[in-house]
Design a protein around this motif. Structure first.
Motif, PDB file in Angstrom:
ATOM      1  N   LEU A 115      15.232 -64.905 -80.203  1.00  0.00           N
ATOM      2  CA  LEU A 115      14.611 -63.583 -80.123  1.00  0.00           C
ATOM      3  C   LEU A 115      15.660 -62.624 -79.579  1.00  0.00           C
ATOM      4  CD1 LEU A 115      12.086 -61.755 -80.320  1.00  0.00           C
ATOM      5  CD2 LEU A 115      11.667 -62.290 -77.908  1.00  0.00           C
ATOM      6  N   LEU A 116      15.933 -61.583 -80.370  1.00  0.00           N
ATOM      7  CA  LEU A 116      16.916 -60.570 -79.981  1.00  0.00           C
ATOM      8  C   LEU A 116      16.167 -59.313 -79.545  1.00  0.00           C
ATOM      9  CD1 LEU A 116      19.823 -59.295 -79.937  1.00  0.00           C
ATOM     10  CD2 LEU A 116      19.455 -58.738 -82.358  1.00  0.00           C
ATOM     11  N   VAL A 129      13.957 -70.175 -77.796  1.00  0.00           N
ATOM     12  CA  VAL A 129      12.521 -70.423 -77.665  1.00  0.00           C
ATOM     13  C   VAL A 129      12.220 -71.151 -76.352  1.00  0.00           C
ATOM     14  CG1 VAL A 129      10.521 -71.555 -78.705  1.00  0.00           C
ATOM     15  CG2 VAL A 129      12.232 -70.444 -80.166  1.00  0.00           C
ATOM     16  N   ASP A 130      12.998 -72.169 -76.046  1.00  0.00           N
ATOM     17  CA  ASP A 130      12.750 -72.918 -74.810  1.00  0.00           C
ATOM     18  C   ASP A 130      12.969 -72.056 -73.565  1.00  0.00           C
ATOM     19  OD1 ASP A 130      11.923 -75.180 -76.000  1.00  0.00           O
ATOM     20  OD2 ASP A 130      13.856 -76.221 -75.898  1.00  0.00           O
ATOM     21  N   GLU A 131      13.873 -71.103 -73.674  1.00  0.00           N
ATOM     22  CA  GLU A 131      14.095 -70.212 -72.532  1.00  0.00           C
ATOM     23  C   GLU A 131      12.870 -69.338 -72.269  1.00  0.00           C
ATOM     24  OE1 GLU A 131      18.906 -69.447 -72.480  1.00  0.00           O
ATOM     25  OE2 GLU A 131      17.713 -68.292 -73.894  1.00  0.00           O
ATOM     26  N   LEU A 132      12.223 -68.913 -73.343  1.00  0.00           N
ATOM     27  CA  LEU A 132      11.049 -68.051 -73.161  1.00  0.00           C
ATOM     28  C   LEU A 132       9.926 -68.797 -72.428  1.00  0.00           C
ATOM     29  CD1 LEU A 132      11.083 -66.261 -76.611  1.00  0.00           C
ATOM     30  CD2 LEU A 132      11.667 -65.277 -74.393  1.00  0.00           C
ATOM     31  N   LYS A 133       9.916 -70.116 -72.579  1.00  0.00           N
ATOM     32  CA  LYS A 133       8.879 -70.912 -71.908  1.00  0.00           C
ATOM     33  C   LYS A 133       9.140 -71.048 -70.409  1.00  0.00           C
ATOM     34  CE  LYS A 133       7.962 -73.553 -76.103  1.00  0.00           C
ATOM     35  NZ  LYS A 133       8.162 -74.839 -76.785  1.00  0.00           N
ATOM     36  N   THR A 175      -0.838 -68.223 -75.746  1.00  0.00           N
ATOM     37  CA  THR A 175      -0.041 -68.381 -74.534  1.00  0.00           C
ATOM     38  C   THR A 175       1.401 -67.971 -74.797  1.00  0.00           C
ATOM     39  OG1 THR A 175      -1.411 -70.242 -73.854  1.00  0.00           O
ATOM     40  CG2 THR A 175       0.705 -70.006 -72.739  1.00  0.00           C
ATOM     41  N   GLY A 176       1.975 -67.288 -73.830  1.00  0.00           N
ATOM     42  CA  GLY A 176       3.366 -66.881 -73.993  1.00  0.00           C
ATOM     43  C   GLY A 176       3.844 -66.126 -72.775  1.00  0.00           C
ATOM     44  N   VAL A 177       4.804 -65.266 -72.998  1.00  0.00           N
ATOM     45  CA  VAL A 177       5.373 -64.462 -71.919  1.00  0.00           C
ATOM     46  C   VAL A 177       5.071 -62.999 -72.229  1.00  0.00           C
ATOM     47  CG1 VAL A 177       7.624 -64.602 -73.108  1.00  0.00           C
ATOM     48  CG2 VAL A 177       7.531 -63.774 -70.755  1.00  0.00           C
ATOM     49  N   CYS A 221       4.174 -64.876 -77.963  1.00  0.00           N
ATOM     50  CA  CYS A 221       3.445 -66.142 -77.867  1.00  0.00           C
ATOM     51  C   CYS A 221       4.233 -67.296 -78.450  1.00  0.00           C
ATOM     52  CB  CYS A 221       2.137 -66.057 -78.648  1.00  0.00           C
ATOM     53  SG  CYS A 221       1.011 -64.842 -78.030  1.00  0.00           S
ATOM     54  N   TYR A 222       4.109 -68.446 -77.793  1.00  0.00           N
ATOM     55  CA  TYR A 222       4.642 -69.681 -78.354  1.00  0.00           C
ATOM     56  C   TYR A 222       3.562 -70.744 -78.516  1.00  0.00           C
ATOM     57  CZ  TYR A 222       5.243 -70.015 -73.245  1.00  0.00           C
ATOM     58  OH  TYR A 222       5.057 -69.943 -71.892  1.00  0.00           O
TER      59      TYR A 222
END
Lengths: 415, 183
Positions: A115-116, A129-133, A175-177, A221-222
């Motif tokens: 994601l930029l 993606v894993d960082e956003l979690k 669910t997400g950030v 959301c992820y």
């Protein structure tokens, strides 16, 4: 824990034996009042298929529904519709969440996805993606409705079932950030008033919107209903803009760009705009207004016989929570207040129910909802008076189902 | 209300003042994106022409590209379909049978470049060079009587094109939003 295997299996055996005997005697004329235990009739199945006489299947790594259940989406090339009439409660099973994509469902390896966030920011950033979690997570229940939902009902009764008329809406736990959290990392320059969101699908789907309007609720959301997003819902990342028209909830989102004003993408000029009777089109109709539909009994269903019928349906509003749903069985002449099933959440499907005694005569069933802004869902006549019949999108008028004397239910156009 | 007029400034600046001044937690997650990271993805084109690449295209070249890449879906002259009609329909929007085409409906010519470049042709998106996209845009605009047959489009000329339905939109009155800048 120690298992007392033998007594348990013995009692189970004797129980089923007793049930079998009672079942057999009931066939010989024993009335229900004489029998205090539940009666399980002798199975017509061969013993090898009797679920009480053969061990069941093993545990599994990922569950499936019963082979006897067949509710399914109704797909076309670019979308599929949720079978609202077959569902209960407010959550749409992930596998039955409606789809709308603009050039297919992409296959994305989450390890390759980024994601930029760039444009009018202090510090452009890339996130895996894993960082956003790793960021503080948020979950909320929310409906997503395509603005084209019910779009074929402006001029005539088109869809036969609730799925065909209203199946482009679904509810999930997402669910997400918070987007706000990410924008705090990048900083936003004062002139960065709008946000362009872009998907990494074969349409590189893009919409833009004012940051201020969505900043308190937007989520990257992820997860959906507890597990990673379904591919059709944007795996591995999607934008959630609660209450806003579905296509703004950009799926497979790869890029967020802060910009000074609207990007005027094809989707927000040529496509998702509402043509009014005078030939001028309304643009940026982001919010999905208060809307409801009776899902039982609904089009193509049949009421078996006169008597008790529980009228059931869904109501939702992109502006907030549903405060009331009213139901009419006489084409809108009189209305009764339905019972709302909790939890009643903002920008989320809300289940309503009303007990009805059907007298076997022709009836027109309608529902109308009111949200916590005080707004009441309009009749089709009221809506068409303002909007004409060529705007296609954002048809949130009252739906009418006609019950025939034989119990069959059909879609009917009432204006 | 017309899009493009400066009709007020949003109070978003206030919102971000709070964000920035509220001493957000330092998560130290993610990495700073470099210009190289951004370059390949930064494909959007805005109505004032920002984002348009170098290159150019003519109506004649566009006719060839269109016949090879587009006519199968949009018809030999952009009218026949089977998919979205691109040409004609001007004057039809307020009638019972509106035809929303590039010529009758699209408010910005730059959007045509943006969309073709990112998403067309449907079977091979992002396969056309900037020159071919400029040429296609030229051909479609020419077929809609918006430019003459000798015009060559590039990043300077394309944003100057005035579309017939440029003022055919209004912000939805139910949204309470206003446009901060003239696009």
């Amino acid at each position: 824990m120690r298992a007392k295997k033998s007594p348990a299996s013995k009692s189970k055996q004797s129980l089923s034996r007793r049930h079998f005997l009672l079942g057999a005697t009931s066939l010989l004329g024993v009335t229900a009042s004489q029998v205090l235990l539940p009666v399980i009739p002798a199975s017509s199945q061969p013993a090898s298929q009797d679920p009480m006489r053969v061990p069941g299947g093993p545990a599994s790594v990922y569950g499936r529904r019963s082979v006897h259940e067949q509710a399914q989406r109704l797909p076309s090339a670019t979308r599929s519709l949720t079978p609202l009439q077959d569902l209960h409660g407010i959550i749409t099973p992930s596998a039955l969440h409606f789809e709308r994509h603009h050039n297919g469902v992409p296959l994305i390896d989450p390890a390759q996805h980024r994601l930029l966030i760039h444009g009018l920011v202090e510090r452009p950033m890339l996130f895996q993606v894993d960082e956003l979690k790793l960021f503080p997570a948020v979950s909320r229940l929310g409906f997503i409705e395509c603005s084209g939902n019910t779009g074929k009902e402006w001029k005539r009764a088109h869809g036969k079932t609730a799925q065909e008329t209203h199946g482009l809406t679904s509810t999930s736990e997402w669910t997400g950030v918070m987007l706000k959290t990410l924008l705090e990392q990048t900083g936003v320059k004062p002139e960065g008033l709008w946000l362009l969101a872009e998907g990494s699908d074969a349409a590189a789907m893009t919409r833009s919107f004012p940051v201020e309007a969505i900043i308190d609720e937007a989520v990257i959301c992820y997860a959906q209903n507890g597990e990673p997003l379904r591919p059709e819902q944007g795996y591995p990342l999607r934008l959630l803009l609660p209450g806003w028209e579905g296509n703004t909830n950009i799926k497979w989102v790869r890029r967020l760009k802060l910009i000074p004003g609207p990007a005027m993408t094809r989707e927000e000029t040529a496509k998702y705009t509402d043509l009014m009777p005078d030939g001028v089109a309304q643009q940026f109709t982001f919010v999905m207004e208060a809307k409801s539909v009776i899902t039982h009994p609904s089009g193509n269903q049949r009421i078996p016989k006169p008597g008790f019928v529980e009228i059931r349906g869904l109501a939702w509003s992109g502006r907030g929570a549903i405060t009331a749903v009213e139901v009419s069985v006489d084409g809108g002449h009189t209305w009764r207040t339905a019972e709302l099933q909790g939890p009643v959440l903002p920008k989320c499907h809300t289940r309503f129910r009303l007990a009805w005694q059907w007298d076997g005569k022709e009836a027109i069933l309608q529902s109308r909802c009111i949200d916590d802004t005080g707004y009441r869902q309009p009749t089709l006549q009221e809506l068409v008076k303002v909007r004409g019949t060529n705007s296609y999108y954002h048809n949130h008028a009252i739906q009418s189902w006609k019950v025939l004397e034989n119990g069959h239910v059909e879609n009917v156009y009432i204006r | 209300m017309k899009i493009g007029r400066i009709i007020g400034f949003a109070i978003t600046g206030l919102c971000f003042g709070v964000l920035v001044q509220g001493e957000p937690i330092e998560f130290e997650i993610g990495q700073t994106a470099t210009q190289e990271d951004i370059q390949g993805w930064n494909i959007d084109v805005t109505p004032n022409g920002d984002g348009l690449p170098n290159g150019q295209g003519s109506v004649d070249e566009g006719a060839k590209v269109y016949a090879a890449k587009c006519a199968g879906c949009h018809g030999p002259t952009g009218v026949e379909g089977p998919y979205n009609r691109l040409v004609g329909g001007q004057g039809s929007l307020g009638t019972d049978r509106p035809h929303k085409t590039v010529g009758s409906y699209w408010p910005y010519a730059t959007t045509l470049f943006d969309y073709i470049f990112r998403a067309m042709p449907l079977t091979a998106p992002q396969s056309l060079s900037a020159n071919k996209v400029y040429a296609l845009v030229a051909w479609i605009l020419y077929r809609n009587d918006i430019i003459d047959e000798n015009m060559v489009l590039d990043r300077f000329t394309l944003p100057t094109i005035h579309m017939p339905n440029r003022h055919g939109f209004q912000i939805s009155p139910h949204m309470g939003i206003s446009l901060p800048t003239s696009p």
